[in-house]
Design a protein around this motif. Sequence first.
Motif, short mmCIF file in Angstrom:
data_model
loop_
_atom_site.label_atom_id
_atom_site.label_comp_id
_atom_site.label_asym_id
_atom_site.label_seq_id
_atom_site.Cartn_x
_atom_site.Cartn_y
_atom_site.Cartn_z
N ASP A 143 0.96 -1.27 0.18
CA ASP A 143 0.05 0.01 0.15
C ASP A 143 0.77 1.32 -0.03
O ASP A 143 1.15 1.71 0.92
CB ASP A 143 -0.73 0.14 1.16
N HIS A 145 -0.33 4.14 -1.21
CA HIS A 145 -1.08 5.32 -1.24
C HIS A 145 -1.44 5.86 0.26
O HIS A 145 -1.75 7.04 0.18
CB HIS A 145 -2.76 4.76 -1.64
N ARG A 199 -9.11 0.53 -1.37
CA ARG A 199 -9.91 1.95 -1.84
C ARG A 199 -11.16 2.14 -0.97
O ARG A 199 -11.70 0.84 -0.65
CB ARG A 199 -10.10 2.04 -3.37
N LEU A 206 -7.51 0.66 -9.06
CA LEU A 206 -7.23 -0.29 -7.82
C LEU A 206 -7.16 -1.55 -8.61
O LEU A 206 -6.22 -2.56 -8.27
CB LEU A 206 -8.54 -0.23 -6.69
N GLU A 209 -4.14 -2.19 -10.48
CA GLU A 209 -2.74 -2.54 -9.80
C GLU A 209 -2.69 -3.79 -9.09
O GLU A 209 -1.58 -4.36 -9.08
CB GLU A 209 -2.92 -1.18 -8.66
#
Length: 301
Positions: A143, A145, A199, A206, A209
């Motif tokens: 992760d 993000h 998300r 998403l 990915e």
Amino acid sequence: MFEALSSKLNGVFDRLRRRGALSETDVQEALREVRVALLEADVALPVVKDLTARVRERAVGQEVLKSVSPAQQVIKIVNDALVEALGGGEGDTGARGLDLNAPAPVPVLMVGLQGSGKTTTSGKIALRLKTREKKKVLLASLDVHRPAAQLQLETLAKQVGVTSLPIVAGQTPLQIAERAMDVARRELYDVVVLDTAGRLAIDEALMAEVAQVKAFARPHETLLVVDAMTGQDAVNTARAFQEKVGVTGIVMTRIDGDARGGAALSMRAVTGAPIKLLGAGEKLDALEDFHPDRIAGRILG
Ligand code: GDP
């Protein structure tokens, strides 16, 4: 989970038991009530239809009505139909543990929406594999993000007593996955748990990915984590992940809450994927195997 459904079904069956001899109309009436109880518990409509049709087919015959304890027979038929909806079946309890039967290091990919309990479940799985199966587990957060996410997994790993992949700033999820598999091969890990970013809702970025990481890591298990409290949304999320990424199993979290339980009963029919594990609390040992027969027993308690 299931409290309301359980108490409604028990009410229906108590009334049936008190009647003694049953007519076909009694059974049809009870089935109507079962149907309403399932719908109120948020079970998907096609699942409700299929389940009640099966029960009707088996319960309305003369054999059941003429038996010594017809109510008990009807309850058993409902029980069997619940077990089937939950993914079990004749002579098969449906219990599906994690399948780690592959050459080490075995990659396990964790996917799901933010807040579903993905990172916590990664820690729980690591703890279980370490203590029960004496596996050497590497945890890696992909992760990039949410900056706190990688630190959260690192903290969890410390609590569990397993290693987490050292955090390197600026890497892409794919680069982190490559590094994790590399470290795992060199340092002879048995299992690598790859915790992907969530998300707030399904989005294409998403999915792309996750799909990219999956294509590289070729995980033996791709586990979708869903929150039981989100009801029908959990089922829709699972359908989307199944279509776009492909999952081998589902982990349903927060079953310790007051979720109505419809998602658990709908998941198998809607996604085709089995529920494999249940999250039953925030503590790291609150992870249960999923046994359709035991869950059905809990519902009919
Ligand atoms: P993620 O965003 O999907 O990685 O979700 P987290 O693992 O960070 O979990 C979000 C919150 O849900 C945390 O406060 C967890 O402690 C909590 N949580 C996770 N699993 C469960 C569960 O099975 N039951 C309960 N009650 N809480 C849970």
